[in-house]
Design a protein around this motif. Structure first.
Motif, PDB file in Angstrom:
ATOM      1  N   GLY A 156      41.297  31.246  27.447  1.00  0.00           N
ATOM      2  CA  GLY A 156      39.916  30.741  27.466  1.00  0.00           C
ATOM      3  C   GLY A 156      38.924  31.907  27.532  1.00  0.00           C
ATOM      4  N   GLU A 157      39.208  32.850  28.440  1.00  0.00           N
ATOM      5  CA  GLU A 157      38.337  34.039  28.562  1.00  0.00           C
ATOM      6  C   GLU A 157      38.361  34.857  27.271  1.00  0.00           C
ATOM      7  OE1 GLU A 157      39.125  36.686  31.984  1.00  0.00           O
ATOM      8  OE2 GLU A 157      40.379  35.010  32.666  1.00  0.00           O
ATOM      9  N   TRP A 158      39.547  34.934  26.717  1.00  0.00           N
ATOM     10  CA  TRP A 158      39.718  35.710  25.474  1.00  0.00           C
ATOM     11  C   TRP A 158      38.904  35.072  24.328  1.00  0.00           C
ATOM     12  CZ3 TRP A 158      43.161  33.819  21.382  1.00  0.00           C
ATOM     13  CH2 TRP A 158      43.350  34.725  20.335  1.00  0.00           C
ATOM     14  N   GLN A 159      38.938  33.745  24.261  1.00  0.00           N
ATOM     15  CA  GLN A 159      38.152  33.080  23.207  1.00  0.00           C
ATOM     16  C   GLN A 159      36.655  33.313  23.445  1.00  0.00           C
ATOM     17  OE1 GLN A 159      39.561  32.231  20.583  1.00  0.00           O
ATOM     18  NE2 GLN A 159      41.071  30.577  20.701  1.00  0.00           N
ATOM     19  N   ASP A 160      36.233  33.319  24.712  1.00  0.00           N
ATOM     20  CA  ASP A 160      34.815  33.611  24.994  1.00  0.00           C
ATOM     21  C   ASP A 160      34.452  35.004  24.478  1.00  0.00           C
ATOM     22  OD1 ASP A 160      34.674  31.191  26.254  1.00  0.00           O
ATOM     23  OD2 ASP A 160      34.764  32.016  28.304  1.00  0.00           O
ATOM     24  N   ARG A 161      35.340  35.946  24.703  1.00  0.00           N
ATOM     25  CA  ARG A 161      35.082  37.312  24.215  1.00  0.00           C
ATOM     26  C   ARG A 161      35.068  37.346  22.694  1.00  0.00           C
ATOM     27  NH1 ARG A 161      34.573  40.657  21.330  1.00  0.00           N
ATOM     28  NH2 ARG A 161      35.137  42.881  21.372  1.00  0.00           N
ATOM     29  N   ARG A 162      35.980  36.571  22.086  1.00  0.00           N
ATOM     30  CA  ARG A 162      36.029  36.553  20.612  1.00  0.00           C
ATOM     31  C   ARG A 162      34.762  35.944  20.015  1.00  0.00           C
ATOM     32  NH1 ARG A 162      39.816  36.438  17.029  1.00  0.00           N
ATOM     33  NH2 ARG A 162      39.599  34.227  16.602  1.00  0.00           N
ATOM     34  N   ALA A 163      34.128  35.073  20.785  1.00  0.00           N
ATOM     35  CA  ALA A 163      32.885  34.463  20.290  1.00  0.00           C
ATOM     36  C   ALA A 163      31.793  35.521  20.109  1.00  0.00           C
ATOM     37  CB  ALA A 163      32.431  33.372  21.261  1.00  0.00           C
ATOM     38  N   LEU A 164      31.960  36.659  20.779  1.00  0.00           N
ATOM     39  CA  LEU A 164      30.955  37.734  20.648  1.00  0.00           C
ATOM     40  C   LEU A 164      31.267  38.678  19.487  1.00  0.00           C
ATOM     41  CD1 LEU A 164      30.726  38.732  24.446  1.00  0.00           C
ATOM     42  CD2 LEU A 164      29.309  37.079  23.203  1.00  0.00           C
ATOM     43  N   ASN A 165      32.410  38.453  18.815  1.00  0.00           N
ATOM     44  CA  ASN A 165      32.790  39.331  17.695  1.00  0.00           C
ATOM     45  C   ASN A 165      31.684  39.383  16.660  1.00  0.00           C
ATOM     46  OD1 ASN A 165      35.308  40.140  18.492  1.00  0.00           O
ATOM     47  ND2 ASN A 165      36.439  38.670  17.230  1.00  0.00           N
ATOM     48  N   ARG A 166      31.476  40.574  16.142  1.00  0.00           N
ATOM     49  CA  ARG A 166      30.586  40.700  14.990  1.00  0.00           C
ATOM     50  C   ARG A 166      31.450  40.884  13.757  1.00  0.00           C
ATOM     51  NH1 ARG A 166      26.892  45.404  16.967  1.00  0.00           N
ATOM     52  NH2 ARG A 166      28.423  45.558  18.614  1.00  0.00           N
ATOM     53  N   GLY A 167      30.934  40.534  12.603  1.00  0.00           N
ATOM     54  CA  GLY A 167      31.706  40.714  11.368  1.00  0.00           C
ATOM     55  C   GLY A 167      32.400  39.427  10.966  1.00  0.00           C
TER      56      GLY A 167
END
Ligand code: AMP
Ligand code: MG
Length: 464
Positions: A378-389
């Motif tokens: 869940g935390e990892w998906q939150d971080r992935r939501a900030l991905n650029r590109g």
């Protein structure tokens, strides 16, 4: 006999030993290929930190250099073809087990994208080899960009000295780093500096790749470190199944010198050994020479770290890794360690959930994510939501860096057991499946699953 038709085609090798008896004779070490003048090369090396002034080649014979149609140059070497001038009382032969291990694992490493020596053929000799027990003998035909080792430089620096080291260094640079110099990636004014810088770059990338695949080489002696940056000497090597931050499989590595976490530090140490041999060639002034060498080897940790971060970013589906990501990544590794999760499948589980393909893959039958991993994701998906590109490109990079199939120890062991009984069909199937390590295929449960408790291999042997 195992024959690698794909590699043969890449080399521009015409015909095959099945249809050309003279080729079979050559690969069985009975007679040289036309125009080949077999030699054994000499080298020294630090074994487990102890210098040995002359190590080999005690069981390898260089058939010669091979030029591909596109002009690439390779060494073609027989391993296990009998004694050489450097056998030191050994028989120069190899049991079939180590030959099969090297064939299977080196080809799988190549398919995984890791720079490596390759296997063109494995031929059983029909002659027994006496070790702890009597085993069937075999010969591997190994192909590498070259077999010049840190230990080769050590031999000439310590035993011969003078101009011969310089000649060897010039040769190694012209053979392996001419393109890098032409591209401006390496300095050209001093061959020893070029070599040290180039080998440092190769090792940093190579060992970073080993780490993220959970590959433990097992014998990172300086004679097993090639200047061209390819993995060589598949002795007691092994891939981790469950993630173990201290993984060490080799039966002879009692102190864990070459355990998984130590590999980057050991390759840094090996580089320092190379640097020491090159000191007289770097600068006439001893102090300046040492400073230059020190600066070059000091680059290793940062170079390794940069590659390692890139691999982790790709494998975890992150656009890049920032300092803030460190704790998240550490927790993932902690969960894998605490739950003894299969390293390969844990990364692949992330890949499938990132790409919404979990239900379409065989993974749910192979891997059950524990609650701690599901929470973490869940935390990892939150971080992935900030991905650029481009999100698609990032998911694609996950698929291209997280294998489904690796040459697991129990698969390699089964291959060895079958080879000792003369059965090669299953080994061919394993090699064929390992050639496409990033996809799923029907029937993958057999190739992708972790070992059962009684299949687990925890100790490996170098098989000399
Ligand atoms: P390795 O563990 O393969 O790196 O072995 C170290 C060195 O021992 C090699 O470079 C060989 O020269 C030597 N060696 C290993 N096995 C044999 C053998 N059966 N006969 C002769 N020399 C061997
Ligand atoms: Mg070796």
């Amino acid at each position: 006999m195992l024959w690698n038709q794909g590699l043969a085609e890449e080399l521009g090798w015409e015909g095959s030993p099945a249809s050309h008896p003279e080729q079979l004779q050559a690969l069985a070490g009975n007679q040289p290929l036309p125009s080949s003048q077999p030699v054994a090369t000499v080298y020294a090396g630090h074994q487990f930190g102890q210098y040995n002034p002359q190590l080999g080649d005690g069981r390898a014979t260089l058939l010669g250099e091979w030029l591909t149609p596109s002009g690439d140059r390779f060494d073609v070497q027989l391993k296990g073809a009998g004694p050489t001038a450097y056998s030191r009382g050994g028989d120069g032969r190899s049991p079939i087990g180590p030959v099969i291990r090297e064939y299977v694992v080196s080809e799988a490493m190549h398919a995984l994208g890791v720079p490596t020596s390759r296997a063109l053929a494995a031929v059983s000799t029909g002659e027994p080899v006496v070790r702890n027990r009597i085993e069937p003998g075999a010969i591997l035909t190994r192909v590498a960009s070259s077999h010049l080792r840190i230990g080769t430089i050590q031999y000439f620096a310590m035993t011969r000295g003078g101009d011969e080291v310089g000649t060897l260094v010039d040769y190694a640079v012209s053979r392996h780093f001419a393109d890098h110099i032409a591209r401006g990636d390496l300095p050209a004014n001093n061959a020893a500096v070029t070599l040290l810088d180039g080998v440092c770059a190769h090792f940093a990338r190579l060992v970073s790749h080993w780490q993220v695949l959970g590959f433990v080489h097992g014998v990172l002696n300086t004679d097993n470190a090639l200047l061209c940056g390819q993995t060589i000497d598949y002795g007691p090597c092994a891939f981790m199944d469950h993630f173990d931050p201290q993984a060490c499989f080799s039966s002879i590595d009692r102190q864990g010198r070459y355990a998984w976490p130590n590999q980057p530090g050991i390759m840094h140490w090996n580089l320092a050994v190379l640097a020491e041999c090159l000191l007289p060639l770097i600068d006439d002034d001893e102090q300046r020479s040492k400073e230059t060498a020190q600066q070059l080897i000091d680059q290793f940790p940062a170079r390794f770290h940069a590659h390692h971060q890139q691999w982790l970013a790709a494998k975890l589906g992150l656009d890049r890794i920032t300092e803030a990501d460190g704790a998240l990544i550490q927790r993932f590794h902690d969960i894998m360690a605490a739950e003894r999760l299969d390293m390969t499948l844990a990364f692949r589980w992330l890949t499938e959930i990132a790409g919404d393909s979990l239900d379409d893959s065989p993974l749910p039958e192979l891997f059950a994510a524990p609650a701690s991993l599901i929470d973490w994701s869940g935390e990892w998906q939150d971080r992935r939501a900030l991905n650029r590109g481009e999100a698609d490109a990032i998911t694609q990079a996950m698929r291209a860096t997280n294998p489904t199939v690796i040459p697991r120890n129990h698969l390699v062991q089964r291959a060895i057991d079958l080879a000792e009984q003369g059965q090669l069909e299953w080994i061919d199937a394993l090699v064929e499946r390992s050639a496409a390590p990033f996809e799923w295929r029907p029937g993958d449960e057999e190739w992708a699953r972790p070992p059962s408790e009684d299949e687990r291999v925890t100790r490996t042997f170098c098989g000399t």
